[in-house]
Design an enzyme around this catalytic site. Structure first.
Site, PDB file in Angstrom:
ATOM      1  CG  ASP A 122      -1.775  -1.160   1.382  1.00 54.90           C
ATOM      2  OD1 ASP A 122      -2.132  -1.742   0.348  1.00 54.90           O
ATOM      3  OD2 ASP A 122      -2.107  -1.514   2.535  1.00 54.90           O
ATOM      4  CE1 TYR A 123       1.152   7.862  -2.181  1.00 56.55           C
ATOM      5  CE2 TYR A 123       0.379   8.375   0.036  1.00 56.55           C
ATOM      6  CZ  TYR A 123       0.946   8.776  -1.165  1.00 56.55           C
ATOM      7  OH  TYR A 123       1.302  10.082  -1.341  1.00 56.55           O
TER       8      TYR A 123
END
Ligand code: URA
Length: 252
Positions: A122-123
């Site tokens: 994820d980011y």
């Protein structure tokens, strides 16, 4: 493990290295002939470099710029397989390109070959990300059948209850499907908000969703290991090539 980082390799100006290789080795790597046979071809004047017959066996060539031929047929370099480990910083997307032009993990790795991430983080997730141009390798690592364990260090919003820990380890129903058994351990004495979780699955946002299922918020998520591979000395944003042994162990 001490890794020579991509950035260090660049500073020394040997990444990408000037691609020099012995002529007989280049031909053996990129044809079906053994090096001994190639040496015979060189003796028989069947090999040319930049349209001149070669007589010297130890000649160095640059496959990027030299025209190398055997019996007049141009010999091209087979695609080199690349296996890269990156310590992904937070705030970077795991993708090869982004429609909004945001920085991607591939932008952090300044090499000319096209590579892609093995799965995604994820980011906001940090840590170990593998990238490659070898599709078989990526498929193998991501398929649950091969049971490659991914380990994450998770900082939770509150201490993890033993009861929830036991349930998460044996499997919970997430989006209609049971999660596979996994391992969860507390990493520090007296800190029940930080755990290490090792799992073989890799569903979308799985670790976050597993803890959210019991009302915990994941404050920090960091992947520390992928199978037998760990980050070693790589700082956030740094990358390196995996060693041959590290790559081969995945294929065993
Ligand atoms: N699980 C998640 O929830 N996020 C990641 O980035 C990786 C695993």
């Amino acid at each position: 493990m001490m890794r020579k980082t991509g950035t260090e390799m660049e500073k020394k100006n040997n990444y990408p290295p000037e691609n020099l290789i012995r002529l007989n080795k280049f031909l053996a790597n990129n044809t079906n002939f053994a090096r001994r046979k190639i040496d015979e071809f060189i003796d028989q004047a069947r090999v040319t470099v930049n349209h001149k017959v070669v007589t010297e066996q130890g000649m160095q060539v640059n496959p990027d710029s030299d025209d190398i031929r055997l019996d007049g047929e141009k010999i091209r370099e087979k695609t080199k397989k690349l296996y890269i480990i990156l310590n992904k910083p937070a705030g970077i997307i795991t993708s090869t390109d982004d429609e909004k032009n945001r920085e991607t993990v591939v932008d952090l790795i300044n090499i000319k070959e096209k590579i892609f991430p093995v799965g995604r983080l994820d980011y906001d997730t940090t840590g170990l990300l593998l990238l490659t141009n070898d599709g078989d390798f990526a498929n193998k690592l991501m398929h649950p059948k091969y049971k490659v364990t991914k380990t994450y260090v998770v900082k939770l919003s509150k201490p993890l209850d033993e009861k929830h820990k036991a349930k998460l380890m044996s499997g919970i129903r997430l989006e209609g499907r049971m999660t596979a058994p996994c391992k969860i351990v507390f990493t520090n004495k007296n800190d029940f908000e930080t755990v290490a979780i090792s799992l073989i699955e890799g569903r979308n946002r799985q670790v976050r969703k597993m803890f959210e299922h019991f009302g915990y918020f994941v404050r920090k998520l960091h992947r520390s290991a992928y199978g037998h591979v760990t980050l070693g000395n790589l700082a956030p944003g740094q990358w390196a090539k995996l060693s041959v042994e590290e790559v081969n162990r995945f294929f065993k």
